[in-house]
Design an enzyme around this catalytic site. Structure first.
Site, PDB file in Angstrom:
ATOM      1  N   ASP A 282       0.821  -1.206   0.000  1.00 48.85           N
ATOM      2  CA  ASP A 282       0.000   0.000   0.000  1.00 48.85           C
ATOM      3  C   ASP A 282       0.856   1.258   0.000  1.00 48.85           C
ATOM      4  O   ASP A 282       2.036   1.247   0.364  1.00 48.85           O
ATOM      5  CB  ASP A 282      -0.940   0.021   1.209  1.00 48.85           C
ATOM      6  CG  ASP A 282      -0.203   0.100   2.543  1.00 48.85           C
ATOM      7  OD1 ASP A 282       0.716  -0.727   2.753  1.00 48.85           O
ATOM      8  OD2 ASP A 282      -0.540   0.969   3.375  1.00 48.85           O
TER       9      ASP A 282
ATOM     10  N   GLU B  67      -0.049  -0.903   5.684  1.00 44.62           N
ATOM     11  CA  GLU B  67       1.022  -0.496   6.593  1.00 44.62           C
ATOM     12  C   GLU B  67       0.938   0.990   6.882  1.00 44.62           C
ATOM     13  O   GLU B  67       1.195   1.424   8.015  1.00 44.62           O
ATOM     14  CB  GLU B  67       2.383  -0.841   5.971  1.00 44.62           C
ATOM     15  CG  GLU B  67       3.570  -0.662   6.917  1.00 44.62           C
ATOM     16  CD  GLU B  67       4.159   0.739   6.937  1.00 44.62           C
ATOM     17  OE1 GLU B  67       4.983   1.043   7.826  1.00 44.62           O
ATOM     18  OE2 GLU B  67       3.792   1.556   6.049  1.00 44.62           O
TER      19      GLU B  67
END
Length: 428
Positions: free
Chosen positions: A85, A180
């Site tokens: 991400d 994250e």
């Protein structure tokens, strides 16, 4: 000299950078928070099969897991993490990586029409990249260096191990993770996906040579204050102004322990938001410190301030929600120095001067370390993370691939000859 396949590195980075995999905290109840992350992780799970890995996508945790079987006995399994991400950005525009070959330190126009330039006068680290293949955004979005560079470097290392079976290694587990950037991915990781893994590394932000095994201990707090509203003309002895109480609380916080006055190994208490009226007030705080005792003292200070105001105005007017976010990775590695010393030895073997830093933030490694797998952070190359000025070079990702292979090889060698027993050296 290239360690891995430069064309492979560049192609993979650009391919995955173009995928919009931003995580969104507003969707925090979804696992993962955006569907494109699933698409990318499933694609990665398929790709690593080309390099002899067994792989699968864990629907419950939203991690893509790969396992490269050992080619030598007596070596404990190790793991590597990269997250797919990116931070949220203006998604009206597609991500368009720009490649600048043989970069010579010049000022680059990313989006000239809107005055967006990547200028060494503003970002002097660019001058260290002369002669390299520089990749940037087009000035309208993030590039995704954090952490698509870690993904690309890890893929290059796996391809290298596939093509060089003479490099001895134990079982290697890799995880491509979600969310994250919003602090949710590592919390969901299941250690059962890394059977027998004694330690691991995240491949997050940093220049080649950077290494972090000390992060903040972190808490967040929400303070709600209840006032009593009475017409001001009849307020004497009756009105309790929540805004006034909030101001009193804010003034009592230590004014020198704030982010703008803290650096290095210093912690802080930060007011992240504050809203108030006569009737009610809310204060949001984050608490950060590297030292565990200092961290607890900061938490205790906030509790005592609220208790003191409760004695003055009545305890029923205050509700404090104080919650732990993550703990310093150092807490989990201080008694297991091998994970640190192995990385530092491998840096030196790869021709890098180690630059051990305290990381003024947190990574997936905080949560994974807490789960029993000490996980400090290596690097992914590049710079200017989380914005339109992000960049990385193919050479920096190549150096990451070299370090990963070196760690696997050095771990196998030390496992056979006897693990280094040096104590953990403090660098702060």
């Amino acid at each position: 000299m290239a360690f891995s396949d430069f064309d492979f590195l560049e192609k993979n980075f650009i391919h995955y950078a173009k995928e919009d995999t931003q995580s969104k905290y507003a969707n925090k109840d979804q696992v993962p928070t955006t569907p494109n992350q699933v698409k990318m992780m499933k694609e990665l799970a398929d790709q690593v099969k080309d390099y002899d890995l067994e792989s699968y996508y864990n629907e419950k945790t939203a991690f893509a897991i790969g396992h490269l079987a050992a080619n030598t006995a007596g070596v404990a399994p190790i793991g590597f993490f990269a997250h797919v991400d990116t931070v949220e950005f203006d998604d009206r525009f597609p991500i368009r990586p720009q490649v600048h070959r043989d970069y010579q330190g010049q000022k680059l126009a990313l989006d000239e029409a809107n005055g967006i330039f990547l200028d060494p006068e503003e970002f002097p680290d660019l001058l260290t990249l002369k002669g390299q293949t520089l990749i940037t955004s087009d000035g309208k979005t993030v590039l995704g260096t954090d952490d698509k560079a870690g993904v690309a470097g890890l893929l290059a290392a796996l391809k290298y191990l596939h093509e060089h079976p003479e490099v001895e290694h134990g079982d290697i587990y890799v995880a491509f993770g979600p969310d994250e950037e919003i602090g949710l991915g590592g919390q969901r990781f299941d250690p059962a996906d890394f059977p027998g893994v004694e330690f691991a590394y995240t491949l997050d932000n940093g220049r080649p040579g950077d290494f972090e095994y000390e992060t903040f201990n972190a808490s967040a707090a929400d303070l709600t204050i209840k006032g009593t509203v009475v017409h001001p003309g009849e307020a004497y002895g009756l009105l309790v102004n929540a805004t006034t109480i909030m101001t009193e609380f804010l003034a009592a916080l230590p004014q020198d322990q704030v982010p703008e006055k803290s650096r290095g190994h210093e912690g802080f208490i930060m007011v992240t938001d504050a809203q108030s009226s006569v009737d009610s007030a809310h204060v949001g705080l984050i608490i950060r410190d590297f030292d565990w005792d200092e961290f607890l003292a900061k938490e205790d200070l906030v509790k005592k301030l609220v208790a003191s105001l409760g004695e003055k105005y009545g305890p029923d007017r205050f509700q404090l929600d104080l919650r732990r976010q993550y703990e310093n990775i150092y807490n989990g590695v201080k008694d297991r120095p091998y994970v640190v010393n192995l990385a530092l030895d491998s840096y030196e073997k790869a021709g890098l001067a180690p630059n051990v830093q305290t990381f003024r933030g947190g990574t997936d490694g905080n949560f994974i370390t807490k789960k029993g797998i000490p996980t400090p952070n290596l690097f992914n190359g590049g710079g200017n993370y989380h914005g339109r000025y992000e960049y990385v070079t193919v050479e920096q990702m190549d150096k990451l691939a070299e370090v990963l292979v070196t760690i696997a090889d050095e771990h196998a060698r030390q496992s056979k000859e006897g693990q280094d027993k040096r104590p953990l050296e403090k660098y702060w």
